[in-house]
Each structure stands twice: as structure tokens, then as C-alpha cells.
Design a protein around this motif. Structure first.
Motif, PDB file in Angstrom:
ATOM      1  N   LEU A  54       0.823  -1.217   0.000  1.00  0.00           N
ATOM      2  CA  LEU A  54       0.000   0.000   0.000  1.00  0.00           C
ATOM      3  C   LEU A  54       0.857   1.266   0.000  1.00  0.00           C
ATOM      4  O   LEU A  54       0.506   2.261  -0.613  1.00  0.00           O
ATOM      5  CB  LEU A  54      -0.913   0.027   1.235  1.00  0.00           C
ATOM      6  N   CYS A  55       1.980   1.214   0.720  1.00  0.00           N
ATOM      7  CA  CYS A  55       2.776   2.420   0.906  1.00  0.00           C
ATOM      8  C   CYS A  55       4.261   2.184   0.610  1.00  0.00           C
ATOM      9  O   CYS A  55       4.851   2.840  -0.215  1.00  0.00           O
ATOM     10  CB  CYS A  55       2.593   2.942   2.338  1.00  0.00           C
ATOM     11  N   GLY A  56       4.856   1.270   1.346  1.00  0.00           N
ATOM     12  CA  GLY A  56       6.267   0.975   1.134  1.00  0.00           C
ATOM     13  C   GLY A  56       7.224   1.916   1.832  1.00  0.00           C
ATOM     14  O   GLY A  56       8.416   1.917   1.550  1.00  0.00           O
ATOM     15  N   GLY A  57       6.711   2.738   2.736  1.00  0.00           N
ATOM     16  CA  GLY A  57       7.575   3.668   3.450  1.00  0.00           C
ATOM     17  C   GLY A  57       6.920   4.183   4.709  1.00  0.00           C
ATOM     18  O   GLY A  57       5.879   3.683   5.131  1.00  0.00           O
ATOM     19  N   VAL A  58       7.546   5.177   5.276  1.00  0.00           N
ATOM     20  CA  VAL A  58       7.036   5.806   6.493  1.00  0.00           C
ATOM     21  C   VAL A  58       7.020   7.323   6.307  1.00  0.00           C
ATOM     22  O   VAL A  58       7.791   7.829   5.492  1.00  0.00           O
ATOM     23  CB  VAL A  58       7.894   5.429   7.731  1.00  0.00           C
ATOM     24  N   PRO A  59       6.151   8.024   7.007  1.00  0.00           N
ATOM     25  CA  PRO A  59       5.159   7.505   7.934  1.00  0.00           C
ATOM     26  C   PRO A  59       4.037   6.772   7.212  1.00  0.00           C
ATOM     27  O   PRO A  59       3.696   7.094   6.078  1.00  0.00           O
ATOM     28  CB  PRO A  59       4.635   8.755   8.648  1.00  0.00           C
ATOM     29  N   PHE A  60       3.484   5.788   7.908  1.00  0.00           N
ATOM     30  CA  PHE A  60       2.364   5.007   7.402  1.00  0.00           C
ATOM     31  C   PHE A  60       1.366   4.879   8.543  1.00  0.00           C
ATOM     32  O   PHE A  60       1.703   4.393   9.612  1.00  0.00           O
ATOM     33  CB  PHE A  60       2.841   3.629   6.936  1.00  0.00           C
ATOM     34  N   PHE A  61       0.165   5.353   8.312  1.00  0.00           N
ATOM     35  CA  PHE A  61      -0.905   5.313   9.313  1.00  0.00           C
ATOM     36  C   PHE A  61      -1.970   4.348   8.822  1.00  0.00           C
ATOM     37  O   PHE A  61      -2.348   4.368   7.652  1.00  0.00           O
ATOM     38  CB  PHE A  61      -1.515   6.703   9.501  1.00  0.00           C
ATOM     39  N   PHE A  62      -2.487   3.506   9.735  1.00  0.00           N
ATOM     40  CA  PHE A  62      -3.451   2.481   9.346  1.00  0.00           C
ATOM     41  C   PHE A  62      -4.524   2.335  10.412  1.00  0.00           C
ATOM     42  O   PHE A  62      -4.229   2.285  11.602  1.00  0.00           O
ATOM     43  CB  PHE A  62      -2.714   1.145   9.151  1.00  0.00           C
ATOM     44  N   ASN A  63      -5.781   2.285   9.963  1.00  0.00           N
ATOM     45  CA  ASN A  63      -6.905   2.031  10.859  1.00  0.00           C
ATOM     46  C   ASN A  63      -7.299   0.573  10.643  1.00  0.00           C
ATOM     47  O   ASN A  63      -7.779   0.208   9.573  1.00  0.00           O
ATOM     48  CB  ASN A  63      -8.071   2.977  10.538  1.00  0.00           C
ATOM     49  N   THR A  64      -7.072  -0.264  11.647  1.00  0.00           N
ATOM     50  CA  THR A  64      -7.293  -1.705  11.505  1.00  0.00           C
ATOM     51  C   THR A  64      -8.773  -2.075  11.391  1.00  0.00           C
ATOM     52  O   THR A  64      -9.088  -3.157  10.915  1.00  0.00           O
ATOM     53  CB  THR A  64      -6.669  -2.486  12.679  1.00  0.00           C
ATOM     54  N   GLU A  65      -9.661  -1.198  11.806  1.00  0.00           N
ATOM     55  CA  GLU A  65     -11.094  -1.485  11.694  1.00  0.00           C
ATOM     56  C   GLU A  65     -11.631  -1.113  10.311  1.00  0.00           C
ATOM     57  O   GLU A  65     -12.287  -1.911   9.663  1.00  0.00           O
ATOM     58  CB  GLU A  65     -11.870  -0.751  12.790  1.00  0.00           C
ATOM     59  N   SER A  66     -11.342   0.098   9.865  1.00  0.00           N
ATOM     60  CA  SER A  66     -11.872   0.555   8.571  1.00  0.00           C
ATOM     61  C   SER A  66     -10.993   0.124   7.402  1.00  0.00           C
ATOM     62  O   SER A  66     -11.435   0.160   6.261  1.00  0.00           O
ATOM     63  CB  SER A  66     -12.002   2.083   8.560  1.00  0.00           C
ATOM     64  N   LYS A  67      -9.738  -0.238   7.693  1.00  0.00           N
ATOM     65  CA  LYS A  67      -8.734  -0.611   6.685  1.00  0.00           C
ATOM     66  C   LYS A  67      -8.274   0.585   5.843  1.00  0.00           C
ATOM     67  O   LYS A  67      -7.593   0.423   4.841  1.00  0.00           O
ATOM     68  CB  LYS A  67      -9.208  -1.743   5.752  1.00  0.00           C
ATOM     69  N   HIS A  68      -8.647   1.791   6.243  1.00  0.00           N
ATOM     70  CA  HIS A  68      -8.168   2.984   5.555  1.00  0.00           C
ATOM     71  C   HIS A  68      -6.745   3.261   6.018  1.00  0.00           C
ATOM     72  O   HIS A  68      -6.349   2.868   7.113  1.00  0.00           O
ATOM     73  CB  HIS A  68      -9.059   4.188   5.853  1.00  0.00           C
ATOM     74  N   TYR A  69      -5.990   3.961   5.174  1.00  0.00           N
ATOM     75  CA  TYR A  69      -4.598   4.249   5.501  1.00  0.00           C
ATOM     76  C   TYR A  69      -4.155   5.582   4.905  1.00  0.00           C
ATOM     77  O   TYR A  69      -4.799   6.114   4.003  1.00  0.00           O
ATOM     78  CB  TYR A  69      -3.683   3.125   4.995  1.00  0.00           C
ATOM     79  N   ILE A  70      -3.051   6.073   5.427  1.00  0.00           N
ATOM     80  CA  ILE A  70      -2.389   7.257   4.891  1.00  0.00           C
ATOM     81  C   ILE A  70      -0.925   6.900   4.702  1.00  0.00           C
ATOM     82  O   ILE A  70      -0.275   6.396   5.615  1.00  0.00           O
ATOM     83  CB  ILE A  70      -2.517   8.467   5.841  1.00  0.00           C
ATOM     84  N   CYS A  71      -0.430   7.160   3.523  1.00  0.00           N
ATOM     85  CA  CYS A  71       0.966   6.918   3.187  1.00  0.00           C
ATOM     86  C   CYS A  71       1.670   8.268   3.109  1.00  0.00           C
ATOM     87  O   CYS A  71       1.340   9.088   2.264  1.00  0.00           O
ATOM     88  CB  CYS A  71       1.054   6.194   1.851  1.00  0.00           C
ATOM     89  N   GLY A  72       2.602   8.515   4.033  1.00  0.00           N
ATOM     90  CA  GLY A  72       3.335   9.777   4.028  1.00  0.00           C
ATOM     91  C   GLY A  72       2.702  10.824   4.925  1.00  0.00           C
ATOM     92  O   GLY A  72       1.786  10.538   5.699  1.00  0.00           O
ATOM     93  N   SER A  73       3.199  12.025   4.791  1.00  0.00           N
ATOM     94  CA  SER A  73       2.698  13.150   5.589  1.00  0.00           C
ATOM     95  C   SER A  73       1.296  13.534   5.128  1.00  0.00           C
ATOM     96  O   SER A  73       0.923  13.298   3.980  1.00  0.00           O
ATOM     97  CB  SER A  73       3.623  14.365   5.437  1.00  0.00           C
TER      98      SER A  73
END
Length: 88
Positions: A54-73
């Protein structure tokens, strides 16, 4: 805890996100479970298991319930949406 943050100790983007994460945590009364991945092999493995391309780097934010994520700032609006289970 459904909210995860993967970061690197000296990652400039991760450092920039720290105060924003703290602000959203305080504002919403939530906590991001934080995993440093550059110096911790177990955390790096956890990141690869959750990231799955999904991202391959950091920062990586993930919501385990909704499965939504943010890759980067991101901005506060996006991080808040993710924490609330909405698509950022």
C-alpha cells in the motif's frame, strides 16, 4: 487499538507528523499505537505484513477497523478522518 503509526526515528516526515498526531490524539481522545521500524526488526516485519504494497515507506498510518490508511505526511483533516474510521 485500531490506530497504528509506523515511523522511522530520524525520518524528517515522521518528525514533522509527531505534533499533528499528538494534536489529533488529544482532540479525539484516541491513541495511535506507534511502531518504530528503522531500528526494530519486529516492527519492520509488522509493517510489511500490514502494508502489503500500500505504501512501502514511512510515515504510514493504518486504521485496523476501517482498513483505511495514509501513506506519508498529511494534514490534520486527513489524519482526523482516518482516526474516525473515514476515508482520508
Amino acid at each position: 487499538m485500531p490506530l497504528l503509526e509506523f515511523y522511522g526515528d530520524s525520518c524528517p516526515h515522521c518528525i514533522t507528523m509527531k505534533p499533528l498526531v499528538a494534536k489529533v490524539e488529544k482532540k479525539l481522545g484516541v491513541t495511535f499505537e506507534k511502531f518504530e521500524v528503522w531500528n526494530d526488526e519486529a516492527n519492520a516485519k509488522k509493517l510489511s505484513e500490514i502494508d502489503r504494497g500500500l505504501c512501502g515507506g514511512v510515515p504510514f498510518f493504518f486504521n485496523t477497523e476501517s482498513k483505511h490508511y495514509i501513506c506519508g505526511s498529511c494534514d490534520e483533516v486527513a489524519l482526523k478522518a482516518l482516526a474516525e474510521g473515514k476515508k482520508p
